[in-house]
Design an enzyme around this catalytic site. Structure first.
Site, PDB file in Angstrom:
ATOM      1  N   ASP A 193      -0.110  -6.123   0.200  1.00  0.00           N
ATOM      2  CA  ASP A 193      -1.361  -6.401  -0.338  1.00  0.00           C
ATOM      3  C   ASP A 193      -1.086  -7.642  -0.994  1.00  0.00           C
ATOM      4  O   ASP A 193       0.011  -7.878  -1.856  1.00  0.00           O
ATOM      5  CB  ASP A 193      -1.824  -5.205  -1.273  1.00  0.00           C
ATOM      6  CG  ASP A 193      -2.351  -3.997  -0.500  1.00  0.00           C
ATOM      7  OD1 ASP A 193      -3.020  -4.111   0.541  1.00  0.00           O
ATOM      8  OD2 ASP A 193      -2.033  -2.905  -0.954  1.00  0.00           O
ATOM      9  N   CYS A 204       0.900  -1.154   0.150  1.00  0.00           N
ATOM     10  CA  CYS A 204      -0.041  -0.136   0.011  1.00  0.00           C
ATOM     11  C   CYS A 204       0.759   1.203  -0.019  1.00  0.00           C
ATOM     12  O   CYS A 204       1.757   1.382   0.909  1.00  0.00           O
ATOM     13  CB  CYS A 204      -0.829   0.080   1.149  1.00  0.00           C
ATOM     14  SG  CYS A 204      -1.884   1.531   1.390  1.00  0.00           S
TER      15      CYS A 204
END
Length: 151
Positions: free
Chosen positions: A58, A51
């Site tokens: 992620d 992120c």
């Protein structure tokens, strides 16, 4: 076979894993059947990026489908390229569009689509989808149709 080995620098050699976004690792080879329309599909169930705001990892499954023209992406280079996102900060939607655009630059396919099936964070799943069909061809119409009818 020698000609193919000259086109590809990664396959069959020691692997160096890039630590940040590295589109330069992508390699292409000649399609032996450019007159045919056929699908090539890749599935990367262990895609990771960061992120850009929080730095949190992620995780996603990245699905790539394309109709090749003259060039095709070499799978080991694609694996290393996707791995290079591991420490790269980008939103989910950016990752999918960056991947698609890099593959378009590499291969100039007739048609391509990239889907990211990201693991939920904060209780929300994000599944970005991007596609492209070569302008002025039936593949452009196909891209519009598939985008408008995408779930």
């Amino acid at each position: 076979m020698t000609e193919l080995k000259e086109q590809l620098s990664l396959l069959g050699r020691k692997t160096e894993y890039k630590q940040d976004y590295a589109p330069e690792v992508l390699e292409a080879f000649d399609n032996k059947h450019p007159e045919n329309d056929y699908w090539v599909r890749f599935n990367c169930p262990e895609f990771t990026s960061l992120c850009p705001i929080t730095g949190q990892p992620d995780f996603a499954e990245i699905r790539i489908s394309y109709l090749p023209d003259v060039k095709m992406v070499e799978s080991k280079s694609l694996k290393l390229y996707l791995f290079s996102f591991r420490n790269h900060g980008a939103f989910h939607e950016d990752c999918v569009n960056i991947i698609m655009k890099d593959l378009i630059r590499l291969m100039d396919p007739k048609y391509i689509e990239v889907t990211g099936i990201f693991t939920p964070r904060g209780g929300i799943s994000i599944y970005p989808y991007a596609n492209y069909g070569r302008p002025g061809t039936k593949y452009e119409e196909m891209a519009i149709h598939r985008l408008m009818n995408h779930e």
